[in-house]
Design an enzyme around this catalytic site. Structure first.
Site, PDB file in Angstrom:
ATOM      1  N   GLY A 467      22.703 -59.908  30.146  1.00 24.57           N
ATOM      2  CA  GLY A 467      21.283 -59.594  30.101  1.00 24.57           C
ATOM      3  C   GLY A 467      20.716 -59.912  28.743  1.00 24.57           C
ATOM      4  N   GLY A 469      18.523 -58.135  25.755  1.00 26.21           N
ATOM      5  CA  GLY A 469      17.902 -56.937  25.223  1.00 26.21           C
ATOM      6  C   GLY A 469      16.799 -57.330  24.266  1.00 26.21           C
ATOM      7  N   GLY A 470      16.125 -56.344  23.747  1.00 21.23           N
ATOM      8  CA  GLY A 470      15.042 -56.610  22.817  1.00 21.23           C
ATOM      9  C   GLY A 470      15.520 -57.331  21.569  1.00 21.23           C
ATOM     10  N   VAL A 474      23.133 -60.282  25.635  1.00 20.12           N
ATOM     11  CA  VAL A 474      24.401 -59.553  25.699  1.00 20.12           C
ATOM     12  C   VAL A 474      25.343 -60.320  26.630  1.00 20.12           C
ATOM     13  CG1 VAL A 474      25.509 -57.369  26.257  1.00 20.12           C
ATOM     14  CG2 VAL A 474      23.173 -57.379  25.395  1.00 20.12           C
ATOM     15  N   ASP A 585      14.797 -45.293  21.487  1.00 19.97           N
ATOM     16  CA  ASP A 585      14.575 -46.255  22.572  1.00 19.97           C
ATOM     17  C   ASP A 585      15.405 -45.882  23.795  1.00 19.97           C
ATOM     18  OD1 ASP A 585      13.380 -48.380  23.838  1.00 19.97           O
ATOM     19  OD2 ASP A 585      14.805 -49.856  23.086  1.00 19.97           O
TER      20      ASP A 585
END
Ligand SMILES: *[C@@H]1O[C@H](CO)[C@@H](O)[C@H](O)[C@H]1NC(C)=O
Ligand SMILES: *[C@@H]1O[C@H](CO)[C@@H](O)[C@H](O)[C@H]1NC(C)=O
Ligand SMILES: *[C@@H]1O[C@H](CO)[C@@H](O)[C@H](O)[C@H]1NC(C)=O
Ligand SMILES: *[C@@H]1O[C@H](CO)[C@@H](O)[C@H](O)[C@H]1NC(C)=O
Ligand SMILES: *[C@@H]1O[C@H](CO)[C@@H](O)[C@H](O)[C@H]1NC(C)=O
Ligand SMILES: *[C@@H]1O[C@H](CO)[C@@H](O)[C@H](O)[C@H]1NC(C)=O
Ligand SMILES: *[C@@H]1O[C@H](CO)[C@@H](O)[C@H](O)[C@H]1NC(C)=O
Ligand SMILES: *[C@@H]1O[C@H](CO)[C@@H](O)[C@H](O)[C@H]1NC(C)=O
Ligand SMILES: *[C@@H]1O[C@H](CO)[C@@H](O)[C@H](O)[C@H]1NC(C)=O
Ligand SMILES: *[C@@H]1O[C@H](CO)[C@@H](O)[C@H](O)[C@H]1NC(C)=O
Ligand SMILES: *[C@@H]1O[C@H](CO)[C@@H](O)[C@H](O)[C@H]1NC(C)=O
Length: 776
Positions: A467, A469-470, A474, A585
């Site tokens: 995925g 992430g900000g 990853v 977060d």
């Protein structure tokens, strides 16, 4: 030298008188020149009466030797002997000048030479002089005496005694190797079995041997002293030094004026430091080495650790176990220890810090006096045969590194006086030790090699991508050992410096809780920064609860377990970790699930640590995810522990309802999930909120209580929200009375959209972490 320690006052006086009587012809100016000589009843006395040179008979021996002793100390203490291996049998000895101006000892009767200096430079007018330092020197009388150009000096012929100014060690230019050699007995100054040396090829340390067997070593010189000999530290009256340069490697010391001090290697093999006590008129023993059992060289074998305060004396270093448990069982430790997990080459291995030890001996090691401790670590990690590293400040410039290969021998605990050593262990041992350890900075985070990570992730292939992430993509990876990992590759413009990155990583690595995802290590190469986490096979919570298929797998009990797990993880961050941490977060996609669906909070990338009682902060750089951010943070950048409580409340309601707060749509109103839940609560229709896929299979009171707690957490005013300890308590105990929840923050999502600029709308359309540089 019989009354060495001065314990016979009467005899001392007699001695003194005898010496005085038998020195009618002492050379009072401390020197003799060509044509002069010293016979058995004459002596040379140094200018300030500190030392005297002449013939003497040690102990109960009947033999005569030429030696030097203290003139101003009543105890007849010999510090140097010339003809130690070639004594006279009677008083016919004569000290005079021989060939090429060398000093010789003759037997007056036969004329044979018993001893001679070995000066090669011929002096036409030689002068032999006894200095106040106790140094007997030969120089060319035509030269100025102050130039200290000696043709020969007794300080270059150390025997059993080290006086201030003597250099114990090597002169590579002249090839001179000076070591201490014991007397055979107190009656016999001829060479005994014991030596105390600086090994020219070894660590900068002193080694005591009997023959060729090592008995004791000082431990390496590390700057202020020897690693394992606390007594030989610099103090106001005593200044030891160890010099290492291209010409010389030697140990030496100085004392304050007026202090009389000497090191002696005793006939029985002890290194003793004596200092003269004027008041008591006797020698005072400052220390003796070896001093205790752990001083016995290699008592605990390789990779063993000796602790004299421990009833078991020997133990293995962490990550090691006894080579022969049977031998250890009967207190025979010489066999030492072996690695438990041998996987220490390119597989996430790292270093465990051993505090307060005498740095080990080694057959193989490297010293680099100009290397920093960070470079030292990198150097050691790079070379799989490196087993440990430590700081070794020999140059006095603050740097210095020693790395060991093969084995570590003779390591002992010396508490406050010891050094720190970093021992290479496998990743699994690091993890174990981290879990066991109560001391934070005992641990070193493993640094993974870039090539290792690249291989593990198939060159960061798209197929391995889990995925985005900000802060970057990853990847899933598999290390050579088969261990699965998740690799977070931080974007190049993450805006973090190397130091901040390391700090953060180390700080995160200290967090240990079953509901926090475990950081295994990091990887730094050029601009690349990566974090290596344990891999979570069931991915993140959002992929499960918001998915039409998967959500059926989560029954109520599982959902409640997940809610409580997240609450406990957060409680740990807020209160129990000793570092007060605000996650900032928290969201469903940052909660990962292990193979048993236990929740683990991940992504502490934006976590803030708080010191002491500080519980609030403000930032201009607002980072977080819409839908989970409380109003005071999204609008004003105010964050506190209560910001996380808000996010937790959102997740809780999402888990119960199976719906996302953001993008929530209801035909009847414009409220978001929070507003909807509050509306239902006030209308006492809360059970309508529950995910239909649960098919009413749940205890109603439990579900209602959960929703109640969730609504308390998302209240608009931070001060009205409960703290995490209270939340955990509320979830755990049925009996606690709960207050009525007030209006949630951001209960109508569109309120925000309308008041904020339209460009935000685009950002808000996905689940990514956003960064707003505005704020206050
Ligand atoms: C040493 O020399 C002195 C002066 O020459 C002399 O008086 C003395 O007897 C000598 N002693 C011995 C032992 O030769
Ligand atoms: C000298 O002293 C030693 C002990 O210090 C003793 O063993 C030895 O027998 C003595 N020798 C003589 C000749 O008295
Ligand atoms: C002294 O001893 C030597 C041998 O060591 C001998 O030659 C000489 O004759 C002795 N002298 C006296 C005076 O006994
Ligand atoms: C002088 O050199 C000879 C031969 O190398 C050696 O046997 C002797 O011990 C040396 N003497 C001194 C005082 O160093
Ligand atoms: C003694 O050593 C053992 C084995 O390493 C260790 O478990 C124990 O904690 C030590 N005891 C003390 C008092 O240090
Ligand atoms: C010692 O370390 C410095 C700095 O890392 C390096 O430049 C130098 O080459 C090293 N010296 C040796 C002998 O390895
Ligand atoms: C690793 O260390 C060993 C022992 O110090 C040394 O012999 C070897 O050359 C080193 N290897 C590399 C690649 O530096
Ligand atoms: C051993 O115990 C003594 C007394 O408690 C203490 O002063 C010393 O530092 C300890 N040594 C080690 C190596 O722990
Ligand atoms: C990995 O990527 C690099 C650079 O893109 C490439 O040179 C290399 O061949 C790749 N290696 C593998 C095993 O795919
Ligand atoms: C969670 O992971 C385990 C092990 O990979 C797997 O057997 C199980 O089916 C997964 N559960 C869910 C709900 O995906
Ligand atoms: C943020 O904090 C400031 C100062 O504490 C306060 O005045 C302000 O009202 C807070 N903003 C919100 C939205 O709570």
């Amino acid at each position: 030298m019989g009354k060495q320690e001065g314990e016979y006052p009467l005899c001392r006086v007699v001695c003194f008188i005898l010496i005085s009587l038998f020195s009618p012809n002492s050379a009072a100016d401390g020197r003799i020149s060509l044509g002069m000589s010293i016979n058995d009843s004459q002596t040379i006395v140094s200018p300030n009466q500190r030392f005297e040179l002449g013939f003497f008979t040690p102990g109960n021996s009947s033999l005569r030797y030429l030696g030097i002793w203290y003139k101003n100390i009543p105890a007849h203490t010999v510090v140097w002997v010339a003809n130690r291996d070639n004594p006279l049998t009677n008083s016919s000895g004569l000290l005079t000048f021989g060939d090429k101006g060398n000093i010789v000892i003759l037997n007056q009767a036969g004329g044979s030479i018993l001893w001679s200096t070995n000066s090669s430079g011929a002096a036409t007018s030689p002068v032999a002089e006894l200095l106040d330092t106790g140094n007997f020197v030969l120089r060319d009388g035509d030269q100025d005496g102050s130039t200290e150009k000696y043709l020969w000096q007794s300080f270059d012929n150390i025997f059993d005694t080290l006086l201030p100014g003597m250099k114990l060690g090597w002169n590579k230019r002249t090839g001179l190797n000076q070591h201490m050699t014991s007397w055979k007995s107190i009656n016999d100054p001829s060479s005994g079995d014991y030596t105390y040396t600086v090994d020219p090829l070894g660590l900068p340390q002193l080694v005591l041997r009997r023959g060729s067997t090592k008995l004791f070593r000082s431990g390496p010189w590390y700057g202020p002293g020897f690693s394992g000999v606390p007594a030989v530290m610099t103090n106001p009256v005593f200044e030891p030094k160890f010099v290492i340069n291209s010409d010389e490697v030697y140990y030496s010391y100085d004392t304050m004026d007026g202090i009389t001090s000497r090191f002696v290697l005793s006939p029985s093999g002890f290194v003793q430091h004596w200092s003269w006590n004027d008041r008591r008129s006797s020698w005072n023993l400052v220390f003796t080495d070896p001093g205790d059992r752990c001083d016995n060289y290699g008592l605990c074998g390789s990779f063993g650790l000796c602790d004299n305060n421990n009833s078991t004396i020997c133990s293995c270093m962490r990550g090691f176990e006894p080579r022969s448990p049977q031998d250890w069982g009967v207190l025979d430790w010489w066999g030492g220890c072996v690695r438990k997990n041998k996987d220490v080459c390119g597989n996430g291995e790292g270093f465990i810090k051993l505090r307060g030890v005498k740095l080990p001996d080694a057959s193989e090691f490297l010293v680099n006096v100009s290397m920093t401790i960070d470079d030292c670590k990198a150097e050691c990690l790079r070379n799989c045969s490196c087993v440990a590293y430590a700081k070794l400040e020999v140059g006095g410039k603050g740097n210095g590194c020693v790395t060991w290969s093969r084995e570590l021998i003779d390591t002992r605990a010396v508490a406050d006086f010891g050094q720190d050593i970093y021992v290479r262990v496998a990743a699994s041992d690091l993890a174990i030790s981290r879990a066991e350890s109560r001391r934070d900075d005992d641990l070193e985070l493993p640094l993974y090699d870039f090539a290792t990570i690249r291989t593990a992730t198939n060159n960061f292939s798209t197929a391995n991508k889990l995925g985005e992430g900000g802060f970057g993509p990853v990847y899933k990876g598999e290390l050579q050992s088969g261990q699965e990992v998740a690799v977070k590759r931080l974007g190049e413009n993450s805006g973090q410096g190397l130091r901040e990155f390391k700090n953060e990583v180390i700080f995160i690595s200290r967090l240990q809780h079953r509901n926090l995802v475990k950081l295994l290590g990091c990887c730094i190469q050029g601009d690349e920064r990566m974090l290596i986490y344990e891999y979570m096979p069931n991915r993140s919570l959002d992929a499960l609860i918001f998915d039409e298929e998967s959500r059926h797998l989560l029954n109520w009990q599982k959902r409640l377990d997940i809610i409580i797990g997240i609450a406990r993880g957060l409680l740990y961050l807020h209160r129990d970790s000793r570092l007060r941490i605000i996650h900032r977060d928290l969201k469903a996609s940052n909660v990962l699930l292990d193979s048993d669906l236990n929740p683990k909070i991940s992504d502490f990338g934006m976590a803030r640590m708080f010191g002491g009682d500080q519980t609030e902060g403000n930032t201009k750089r607002i980072v977080g995810t819409y839908g989970y951010m409380p109003p005071e943070y999204a609008i004003d950048g105010n964050f506190s522990l209560k910001s996380d409580v808000f996010s937790f409340g959102v997740i809780l309601l999402e888990i119960v309802s199976g719906k996302k707060n953001r993008g929530f749509f209801h035909a009847e109103h414009n409220l978001n999930l929070l507003g909807h839940a509050w509306k239902l609560w006030n209308e006492e229709r809360s059970l309508e909120l529950v995910d239909p896929s649960l098919e009413n299979q749940f205890p109603e009171s439990e579900v209602l209580r959960c929703i109640h707690v969730g609504l308390l957490c998302v209240q608009q005013k931070p001060e009205e929200r409960p703290t995490m300890p209270t939340v955990v308590l509320m979830l755990d105990s049925e009996s606690t009375m709960l207050p009525e929840p007030g209006r949630p923050g951001f209960y109508a999502e569109r309120c925000l959209s309308e008041t904020e600029s339209s460009s935000l709308g685009k950002l808000m359309s996905n689940e990514m972490t956003v960064t707003l540089l505005e704020g206050r």
